[in-house]
Design a protein around this motif. Structure first.
Motif, PDB file in Angstrom:
ATOM      1  N   ASN A 118       0.745  -1.021  -0.050  1.00  0.00           N
ATOM      2  CA  ASN A 118      -0.187   0.045  -0.008  1.00  0.00           C
ATOM      3  C   ASN A 118       0.967   1.315   0.116  1.00  0.00           C
ATOM      4  OD1 ASN A 118      -2.023   1.986   0.226  1.00  0.00           O
ATOM      5  ND2 ASN A 118      -2.505   1.409   2.402  1.00  0.00           N
ATOM      6  N   THR A 119       0.746   1.975  -1.282  1.00  0.00           N
ATOM      7  CA  THR A 119       1.827   3.257  -1.154  1.00  0.00           C
ATOM      8  C   THR A 119       1.208   4.238  -1.001  1.00  0.00           C
ATOM      9  OG1 THR A 119       1.408   3.244  -3.582  1.00  0.00           O
ATOM     10  CG2 THR A 119       3.319   1.761  -3.059  1.00  0.00           C
ATOM     11  N   GLY A 120       0.010   4.319  -0.626  1.00  0.00           N
ATOM     12  CA  GLY A 120      -0.905   5.522  -0.517  1.00  0.00           C
ATOM     13  C   GLY A 120      -0.529   6.158   1.153  1.00  0.00           C
ATOM     14  N   ALA A 121      -1.256   7.091   1.468  1.00  0.00           N
ATOM     15  CA  ALA A 121      -1.228   7.765   2.721  1.00  0.00           C
ATOM     16  C   ALA A 121      -2.245   7.276   3.629  1.00  0.00           C
ATOM     17  CB  ALA A 121      -1.310   9.305   2.319  1.00  0.00           C
ATOM     18  N   GLU A 122      -3.161   6.403   3.078  1.00  0.00           N
ATOM     19  CA  GLU A 122      -4.204   6.049   4.207  1.00  0.00           C
ATOM     20  C   GLU A 122      -4.202   4.569   4.284  1.00  0.00           C
ATOM     21  OE1 GLU A 122      -5.765   7.941   6.177  1.00  0.00           O
ATOM     22  OE2 GLU A 122      -5.301   9.959   5.620  1.00  0.00           O
ATOM     23  N   PRO A 123      -4.528   3.766   5.336  1.00  0.00           N
ATOM     24  CA  PRO A 123      -4.717   2.254   5.173  1.00  0.00           C
ATOM     25  C   PRO A 123      -5.936   2.023   4.270  1.00  0.00           C
ATOM     26  CG  PRO A 123      -5.671   3.361   7.492  1.00  0.00           C
ATOM     27  CD  PRO A 123      -5.064   4.356   6.569  1.00  0.00           C
TER      28      PRO A 123
END
Length: 217
Positions: A118-123
């Motif tokens: 997961n490279t995003g800023a949120e789970p």
């Protein structure tokens, strides 16, 4: 010796009549005066017309008389409150094909695996179970083996992947055979070896990896 003359009965009657008329006039004047005072007091207390500001009931009555329907006050729509992490999706979610070696001797079975990042800023949440995992081995345009062809007991597994977190699946062995839907439970042809190149592509929930290349000696 002179004697005082008494008035006659007719005089007495005239006197009483005059006195009665005077009394009636006095009583009439008193009644008229009291009535005038009461009437003046009523006007001062608001007996006359007054201006009335419009009210809700007056507006409703007017609408009923004209046949118009009063405009309803719109009710604000509540804003939904998020209940948890969103579903994982590309491009923030990256699936990678994993091999335990770049080439394999004739008696060695390749170990195939995958990782999910997961490279995003949120789970985010995702089904990562074997029911949504597909391993595909090909040689050029020729599809050699697919893990879902004869898969048994597929299972779902919902997980939360934190921001910047990676998870890996346990490896599975490829027995260096070809597969198809009509070869389950039967003998299969061996994959070509002797320096042949292959590519492994894995996907999870339809999100595919880049190909990983290996060689069968």
């Amino acid at each position: 010796m002179s004697s005082t003359r008494r008035p006659s009965k007719a005089v007495y009657r005239r006197r009483r009549l005059v006195l009665l008329i005077v009394c009636v006039l006095v009583i009439g004047l008193l009644i008229w005066g009291i009535s005038s005072l009461l009437g003046a007091g009523g006007d001062e207390r608001g007996g006359g017309p007054t201006s009335v500001s419009p009210s809700a009931s007056a507006s409703t009555s007017a609408s009923a008389e004209t046949g118009e329907t009063p405009a309803a006050t719109p009710t604000p729509t509540p804003t939904p409150t998020p209940t948890g992490p969103a579903e994982c999706a590309a491009p923030e979610l990256v699936v990678s094909a994993v091999l335990d070696a770049a080439s394999y001797a004739a008696d060695v079975q390749p170990q195939l695996s995958l990782s999910i990042a997961n490279t995003g800023a949120e789970p985010c949440v995702m089904n990562v179970g074997t029911a949504v995992q597909v391993y595909t081995i090909s040689s050029g345009a020729d599809v050699i083996w697919v893990s879902s062809h004869c898969q048994t007991d597929p299972a779902d597994e919902i997980v939360t992947i934190g921001a910047g977190q990676s998870i890996a699946a346990p490896p599975i062995s490829w027995v260096r055979e070809r597969s198809s839907l009509d070869t389950c439970g039967t003998d299969r042809a061996d994959a070509v070896a002797g320096g042949a190149y292959y590519q492994l592509v894995v996907s999870v929930n339809g999100i595919a990896s880049q190909p990983a290349t290996f060689v069968l000696d």
